[in-house]
Design a protein around this motif. Structure first.
Motif, short mmCIF file in Angstrom:
data_model
loop_
_atom_site.label_atom_id
_atom_site.label_comp_id
_atom_site.label_asym_id
_atom_site.label_seq_id
_atom_site.Cartn_x
_atom_site.Cartn_y
_atom_site.Cartn_z
N MET A 258 0.29 7.17 -0.11
CA MET A 258 -0.31 5.86 -0.36
C MET A 258 0.50 5.13 -1.43
N THR A 259 0.80 3.87 -1.17
CA THR A 259 1.60 3.10 -2.11
C THR A 259 0.80 2.79 -3.37
N ALA A 260 1.53 2.48 -4.43
CA ALA A 260 0.88 2.14 -5.69
C ALA A 260 0.07 0.86 -5.59
N SER A 261 0.50 -0.05 -4.71
CA SER A 261 -0.21 -1.34 -4.58
C SER A 261 -1.41 -1.23 -3.63
N ALA A 262 -1.23 -0.66 -2.47
CA ALA A 262 -2.26 -0.39 -1.46
C ALA A 262 -3.42 -1.39 -1.49
N PRO A 263 -3.24 -2.60 -0.95
CA PRO A 263 -4.33 -3.58 -0.97
C PRO A 263 -5.54 -3.17 -0.14
N ASN A 264 -5.36 -2.23 0.78
CA ASN A 264 -6.47 -1.76 1.62
C ASN A 264 -6.69 -0.27 1.37
N HIS A 265 -6.98 0.08 0.15
CA HIS A 265 -7.05 1.47 -0.29
C HIS A 265 -8.01 2.30 0.56
N ASP A 266 -9.24 1.84 0.71
CA ASP A 266 -10.26 2.64 1.39
C ASP A 266 -9.92 2.86 2.86
N GLU A 267 -9.43 1.80 3.51
CA GLU A 267 -9.05 1.92 4.92
C GLU A 267 -7.85 2.86 5.07
N ALA A 268 -6.91 2.77 4.12
CA ALA A 268 -5.72 3.63 4.16
C ALA A 268 -6.10 5.09 3.98
N LEU A 269 -7.06 5.35 3.09
CA LEU A 269 -7.51 6.73 2.89
C LEU A 269 -8.14 7.27 4.17
N LYS A 270 -8.92 6.43 4.85
CA LYS A 270 -9.52 6.87 6.12
C LYS A 270 -8.45 7.24 7.12
#
Length: 339
Positions: A258-270
């Protein structure tokens, strides 16, 4: 929904910092071509309703993320080889992820202890041996490659390639710096030609009679068997799984961070959790002729037909930290000059 981003989209996205991130999407920078990932991203979208957008970056991933900084639209990066994953981590471009499900699905040796990256599939660094000129049991260990009987019989790609540097780092882990230096010098003395080309080019050289054994990744066998022009190359060799004398076969990894910026953190984690599920890993591994890593998973039938092996149990982050020294040794012995 599967979308390949165009560069103009990213330029627009980066400028639109004040605009809230679009909900229910994940943006990926991928070293791998989008079509290799598409079956999984399509399945994820169907299951969750979250769109997945991919841009293919074969080169310059670190530089692009650095240039974009906090404005980057990328949530995840997909890449192959532990050194490439670690270079992104060392550049400060990832963030640690905490997930019981990820830790459950991905064995400890195939993930960063700090949670900055997780493995998805593995490939073994093996020996391709001529069916006609190499008998069963002639080569069983990586140490065997320095035996004088192989003089003028080994082909390999550049010693400074990421895959060979990782193998040298693994040898250094098991035998120390001087042991790795001696090994590089021994293999160099046995080369049939100066290192050149990719892994498939080495198998072609065996088919053409230029050498008898070659170092390569397992998944290239699947790629060659599925290419009409290259099938004869694959048919001329068999896969041998060498081991280190006191351990197993060297493996490398494809992974996600996961990138440090990750604007869509929760979706990316899913999506990360989805990709490390046993079902998704088996699909991903089959598409790329690799090995899934979640407990209880099985490789594709073709991959399984190549034989069983026991993987070296070293944590890949240990090898990542040795990469610089491994590269230095390779250059010091002038490996790519050949013998």
């Amino acid at each position: 929904m599967f979308t390949i981003f165009r560069p103009t989209f990213f330029a627009t996205a980066c400028l639109a910092l004040a605009t809230p991130a679009i909900a229910q999407e994940v943006n990926i920078y991928s070293y791998r071509q989008p079509e290799l990932i598409q079956p999984l991203t399509n399945a994820f979208t169907e299951e969750t309703g979250i769109a997945v957008n991919i841009v293919h970056l074969e080169k310059g991933m670190v530089e692009r993320l650095q240039a974009e900084g906090k404005r980057s639209p990328a949530d995840l990066v997909f890449t192959v080889d532990i050194s490439r994953l670690n270079s992104i981590v060392e550049a400060g471009l990832t963030q640690p992820v905490t997930s019981d499900l990820l830790n459950q699905n991905v064995p400890a040796q195939y993930r960063d202890p700090d949670g900055n990256w997780y493995g998805l599939t593995t490939r073994a660094r093996i020996v391709y041996a001529s069916r006609d000129r190499v008998a069963d049991g002639e080569v069983t260990t990586y140490e065997d490659l320095t035996d004088p009987k192989w003089q003028g019989r080994i082909c390999t790609r550049s010693g400074t390639s990421a895959y060979n540097v990782a193998l040298t780092a693994a040898f250094m882990h098991h035998h120390g710096e001087e042991g790795a230096r001696a090994w590089l010098e021994g293999v160099k003395a046995n080369l049939a030609r100066a290192p050149q080309g990719n892994d498939r080019a080495q198998v072609k050289a065996i088919w053409a009679g230029e050498c008898d054994i070659a170092i390569g990744n397992t998944y290239y066998m699947g790629k060659m068997l599925n290419d009409e022009e290259q099938r004869a190359w694959a048919d001329s060799v068999r896969i041998v799984f060498p081991t280190f004398e006191n351990s197993g076969t060297h493996v490398n990894v494809s992974g996600v961070a996961m990138t440090a910026s990750a604007p869509n953190h929760d979706e990316a984690l899913k999506l990360m959790e989805f990709l490390t599920s046993p079902e998704a890993q088996e699909i991903y591994a089959a598409e790329n002729f690799e090995y899934p890593i979640a407990e209880g998973t099985e490789p594709d039938a073709l991959v399984k037909s190549w034989g069983d092996f026991t993987a070296d149990d070293v944590n890949l982050m240990v090898l990542a930290r040795l990469r610089g020294d491994a590269l230095r040794l390779t250059e010091e012995v002038d490996f790519d000059a050949g013998n």
